[in-house]
Each structure stands twice: as C-alpha cells, then as structure tokens.
Design a protein around this motif. Structure first.
Motif, mmCIF file in Angstrom:
data_model
loop_
_atom_site.group_PDB
_atom_site.id
_atom_site.type_symbol
_atom_site.label_atom_id
_atom_site.label_comp_id
_atom_site.label_asym_id
_atom_site.label_seq_id
_atom_site.Cartn_x
_atom_site.Cartn_y
_atom_site.Cartn_z
ATOM 1 N N ILE A 189 -0.457 -4.006 5.524
ATOM 2 C CA ILE A 189 -1.254 -2.998 4.819
ATOM 3 C C ILE A 189 -2.567 -2.777 5.573
ATOM 4 C CG2 ILE A 189 -2.368 -2.374 2.649
ATOM 5 C CD1 ILE A 189 0.648 -2.457 2.473
ATOM 6 N N HIS A 190 -2.746 -1.565 6.102
ATOM 7 C CA HIS A 190 -3.978 -1.175 6.786
ATOM 8 C C HIS A 190 -4.660 -0.067 5.984
ATOM 9 C CE1 HIS A 190 -2.950 -3.749 10.114
ATOM 10 N NE2 HIS A 190 -1.809 -3.111 10.325
ATOM 11 N N SER A 191 -5.661 0.530 6.575
ATOM 12 C CA SER A 191 -6.432 1.538 5.843
ATOM 13 C C SER A 191 -5.565 2.714 5.403
ATOM 14 C CB SER A 191 -7.590 2.034 6.712
ATOM 15 O OG SER A 191 -7.109 2.570 7.938
ATOM 16 N N TYR A 229 7.172 3.025 -0.291
ATOM 17 C CA TYR A 229 6.162 2.394 -1.140
ATOM 18 C C TYR A 229 6.825 2.068 -2.477
ATOM 19 C CZ TYR A 229 2.567 4.059 2.139
ATOM 20 O OH TYR A 229 1.790 4.290 3.251
ATOM 21 N N GLU A 268 -2.346 2.807 4.687
ATOM 22 C CA GLU A 268 -1.494 2.417 3.568
ATOM 23 C C GLU A 268 -2.321 2.249 2.286
ATOM 24 O OE1 GLU A 268 0.439 2.218 7.082
ATOM 25 O OE2 GLU A 268 -1.201 0.802 6.667
ATOM 26 N N ARG A 269 -3.519 1.687 2.417
ATOM 27 C CA ARG A 269 -4.365 1.528 1.224
ATOM 28 C C ARG A 269 -4.737 2.875 0.628
ATOM 29 N NH1 ARG A 269 -6.352 -3.149 3.977
ATOM 30 N NH2 ARG A 269 -7.842 -1.911 5.184
ATOM 31 N N GLU A 270 -5.033 3.835 1.479
ATOM 32 C CA GLU A 270 -5.366 5.177 0.978
ATOM 33 C C GLU A 270 -4.164 5.796 0.258
ATOM 34 O OE1 GLU A 270 -6.661 7.414 4.311
ATOM 35 O OE2 GLU A 270 -8.524 6.272 4.590
ATOM 36 N N ILE A 305 -1.756 4.218 -1.240
ATOM 37 C CA ILE A 305 -1.534 3.495 -2.490
ATOM 38 C C ILE A 305 -2.546 3.940 -3.547
ATOM 39 C CG2 ILE A 305 -1.643 1.214 -3.574
ATOM 40 C CD1 ILE A 305 -0.516 0.070 -0.951
ATOM 41 N N GLU A 306 -3.793 4.160 -3.137
ATOM 42 C CA GLU A 306 -4.806 4.659 -4.073
ATOM 43 C C GLU A 306 -4.413 6.020 -4.615
ATOM 44 O OE1 GLU A 306 -8.510 4.654 -2.071
ATOM 45 O OE2 GLU A 306 -8.675 2.463 -1.937
#
Length: 529
Positions: free
Chosen positions: A380-382, A418, A384-386, A388-389
C-alpha cells in the motif's frame, strides 16, 4: 493401488472443478451441466447389449447430484427439467434409479460418486459458499464416520503395507541423487541418506547423530560424522538441484501424474529462512532478516497448494546483496522464473500465489511471459491509500482498477483488486493478470487463502525433517535443506499411496504422521543387499 488412487483423484478433481464454478458465482445446476467428468477408470456393469435406455455418463451425473443435495429418488422425479443438467432425455423413474445404483454401479463407481460429492459438500461449507442445493455438512460427516468404521474392520492397512509403500516412495526419492564418489567407497550413498534422515528425526548435530545411528544400526553400518560431511560436500549445488528435479519427476510418476495433475494446478511461491549465528565475512549466501537484526540463509520454493497431495516442485537458493559482500542486488523475478520453469516440466500451472515480497512489475511480467496467471497482494503506497479513501467516501467495499505493466522484458494488461481485508477490517489490494469484474473480485481473491499451506509445509520441513548443523560451508546448508524438502515430499507421497490403498479420503490432513514416515525411512527400510 495405482488404479484406485487414480480413480479417487479423478473424483476429487471433479469436485474441485465444481467448486471452481461455484466460487465464480455459477449456479450449481449450470456448473454440473458444464462439468467434464473423467471416467476412464470406471466401468459400466451393463453390457453393450443391455436394453438400458439411459447413458452411463448421464446417470453418473444424476447420482452426483443426489449425493450432493441429499434429495430422494422420488423427489428427483418431480423436476423433469433436471434431465438437461444430466444430459438425459428424461428423468428415470424410481425403479430405474434404484436398479442403477444396486446393479449397474459397482463398488468403484459408487465410491467415485460418494468421494466426489462429499468432497464438494465439505468444500462448499468450509468456504461458506452460497449454494442452497448443497446438503448439511453434518450429514456428510456422519456418513464418512460410518464408512471409516466399516473400513477399519475390513481394509485397514498393515505394517507390511506401510513398509512397502514407504520403500517405494523412498526409492523414487533417493534414486536420482549421486555424489559421484568412487564405486569402491566404503558406504553407499543410500546409507548417507539414511543417516541424514536419522539426524533430522532426532534433532541433533551431525557428530552426535552419527554416533547414535551407529549405536542403533551397528558400528559397521553407518559412516562417521566427519565422513558424512565430506560426502555431503561432494554434492555440487547445481547437480543437487538437478537431482531434486529428477526425484520430483519420479515421485509424481508414482501417482500417475498424467491423471493426478491432468488439469492445471495452483502453486505458491515463497522464501523461507534458516537462521545463521556465525561470522558473516566470506559468507555471500548469508542474508539479513526482515527485522534488520538477524542473519539467515534463504531458500525459495514452489509448491502445489489446494490439492490432495501438496508437493514442493522446485527449490532455488536466494543470494542477496548485503553489507558484508559484493553480491549484485537480488532480482527476485529471476528466482521466480527458474522456479516456475522447473515446475512446468512436471505439471501444468494455472495460478501462481505469492506474498507481498514478490510485489514488483518485474515479477508480474515474468509470470505473464511464462503464460501463467498470478494473484499477489500489493504493497500500500500513496496511490492505493488515495483510492481507498475515495472508496470509503463513496461507500464502496470493492473496486477494480485496470492497469498495464511495461518493463524491459515485455508488457501486459492487468488489474488491481480492492477487496475487504480478512484480517481486522480495512482493504487489501491484489494484483492479477486475469480479467475480474467487481462482482467477482472478492470471491476471486479468496483463492489467496490457499497460500497458507506453504507456511505449514515450511514448519514441517524445519521441525520434522531438517537436520541441525553449524557448518559454514554452503554446500552442507543447501544439501540439508534440499534433503529435508525431499523427505517432506516422500512423506506426502507415502500418505497419498496409503490413502489410495485403503480407499481413504484424499483430503489435506495426512493419515501418516511426519514422524512415523521419518522413522520408517531411516530405521525400518534397510536397503537390500
């Protein structure tokens, strides 16, 4: 024994094929319609001139349906539309169904139907698949217990059968290895193999193990510890891995690999560590551990998972760059390439499962170039985090993102899936080169749970079969690990053959423990003169 093993394997392959359809959301009747049964080992008790109007193949599907659902003969006649599912012109009446089971199907055919159907019922309940037609799990368990009680009185295997089966497996495993020592050497290679097995069983070092082995077998039977280590060093790493490759081929031939693995299998690739506590200078094969504190030898393996006989098909040493050597940076995709190529010499591969350590475009493309599918959890990098948000804001639990890989050795289309995490909530991201829709993504990613089997294999290899050593010589370290993997394979093959011999169920759990197998290999089976 071999014919019975093939028949049971064909039955379980049918169950696993049905499970595959059900995982993908296919209705049970549609899955049974499309199922291609392998029936080369089954015989129709009715002769060709018999006036039976219902084909044997269709009646076989009909009884698999009955055994999976638990429906009665009478209830089946109320649904004439099911005839198309079985490939019949019409549903036969109760008398025909009863006569078919009693007179047309012999014990082998009835066993095939029961084994396949019960395997599917267990798999559906174990994975919580939504299949309303499937009968309660308790009904299958009770039936299995009754069958087991009966089998214990009539077909339980004897000690002699265990010895013969283990000898067969051992000879298939040990045969391809040759230290290339002189023909007039005092000890045969097999005696070194038995000593190596004994050392792994008793869990001690080579000197102590050799002394205890001599006490058990006689002063003249086994080599001294120093002699053993000198012999082990005669196995050049390349020839040792070639020997393992040949041994794997021979082990698979013992269970008729063309029938057991006729269809593509799912495999797992992972890297395991053997801790090292000595000086690291001049030790290029020693690597650092993930915690940054320890040192270890590392070995990559490829194993069959999700099947009734979990074998390790390939072993590859891992050489990493460390602060104490001048090794080039580890290119894990090359390790993957060598493992898969070796395994493809034995079996067709459909799916490769790896953990996050293999999350790289180079690995993705390597697997794509080898014409296999992959399922790998992504770090999980930036980005993927975006994503997911955004999913959380939109109230989404599942999302599919199309992507592509472009590296020096090729390119291909792939996807990031995801899905809800199975560990404490949140979202997990998987990479795959298969085209998966959002509705199927979560079910598809459940396949990754099969990878846990390789972790269990590592525990068994290290705890039950791996002999202890403090040697700094990498030839010794590699031999000890490869030999432990070989013993694990011999154990699993022996267990498979014993199950086939008594008509046992081909599930993952063994009926012969690892310790029992090691004891037999090193103690009960003295090589013939």
């Amino acid at each position: 024994m071999e014919q019975r093993g093939r028949r049971l394997t064909d039955a379980f392959v049918a169950a696993l094929e049905l499970r595959k359809y059900l995982r993908e959301g296919t209705a049970f009747c549609d899955a049974l319609t499309d199922l291609d049964l392998q029936i080369e080992t089954l015989e129709d008790a009715y002769p060709e001139w018999h006036p039976a109007s219902y084909p044997f193949y269709g009646m076989l599907k009909l009884f698999i349906y009955l055994e999976v659902t638990g429906d009665s003969y009478r209830s089946l006649t109320r649904y004439p539309e099911l005839a198309d599912v079985f490939g019949l012109d019409q549903i036969p009446n109760e008398s025909v169904i009863s006569r078919t089971w009693r007179n047309r199907f012999d014990d082998d055919v009835r066993g095939y139907v029961t084994a396949s159907a019960h395997c599917l019922v267990k798999e559906v309940h174990n994975e919580n698949l939504s299949v309303p037609e499937v009968r309660p799990l308790e009904e299958v368990k009770q039936s299995s217990e009754e069958t087991t009680d009966s089998a214990e009185n009539t077909t339980e295997f004897s000690d002699d059968e265990i010895y013969r089966t283990t000898r067969l497996a051992r000879e298939h495993g040990f045969g391809p290895f040759d230290s290339e020592r002189a023909h007039n050497a005092t000890y045969e290679d097999t005696q070194f193999f038995e000593l190596q097995t004994f050392i792994g069983m008793v869990g001690c070092g080579t000197p102590q193990g050799a002394a205890r082995f001599k006490f058990r077998r006689g002063k003249e039977y086994g080599p001294h510890g120093d002699t053993h280590l000198r012999a082990v060093k005669q196995f050049v790493p390349e020839s040792l891995l070639d020997g393992f490759q040949q041994a794997t081929e021979r082990l698979l031939s013992a269970i008729q690999s063309e029938s057991s693995f006729r269809r593509p299998v799912t495999v797992a690739i992972d890297i395991t560590t053997i801790r090292y506590f000595g000086n690291v200078e001049g030790m290029p094969m020693v690597s650092g551990t993930k915690d940054g504190e320890g040192r270890a030898f590392k070995f990559a393996t490829l194993s069959i998972v999700g099947w009734n006989i979990p074998l390790t098909l390939a072993v590859e040493p891992v050489r990493e760059s460390s602060s104490w050597d001048e090794n080039p940076l580890n290119r894990v995709h090359r390790v993957v390439r060598r493992l898969v190529r070796r395994a493809q010499e034995h079996v067709p591969i459909e799916m490769v499962l790896c953990d996050r350590e293999f999350d790289s475009k180079a690995v993705y493309q390597t697997l794509s170039n080898l014409n296999v599918n992959y399922l790998i959890p992504k770090r999980i990098h930036s980005t993927e985090r975006e994503n997911i948000e955004t999913m959380n804001e939109d109230g989404q639990e599942v999302a599919v993102e199309s992507a592509s890989v472009h590296v020096d050795h090729g390119s291909h289309a792939m996807q990031f899936l995801y899905v809800p995490s199975k560990k404490g909530g949140g979202t997990t991201v998987f990479a795959t080169n298969l085209s998966v829709g959002s509705k199927e993504a979560e079910t598809f990613c459940r396949r990754y749970s099969r990878r846990w089997q390789i972790e269990n294999e590592y525990k068994s290899i290290k705890n039950d079969f791996l002999a202890k050593t403090s040697s700094k010589d990498y030839r010794v370290r590699l031999f000890y690990f490869v030999f432990a993997v070989l013993l694990h394979n011999i154990w699993r093959l022996t267990d498979f053959l014993l199950k086939a011999g008594i008509g046992g169920e081909m599930d993952y759990a063994p009926i012969l423990t690892a310790g029992e197998c090691v004891e037999l290999v090193c103690s009960a089976l003295i090589p013939p003169d």
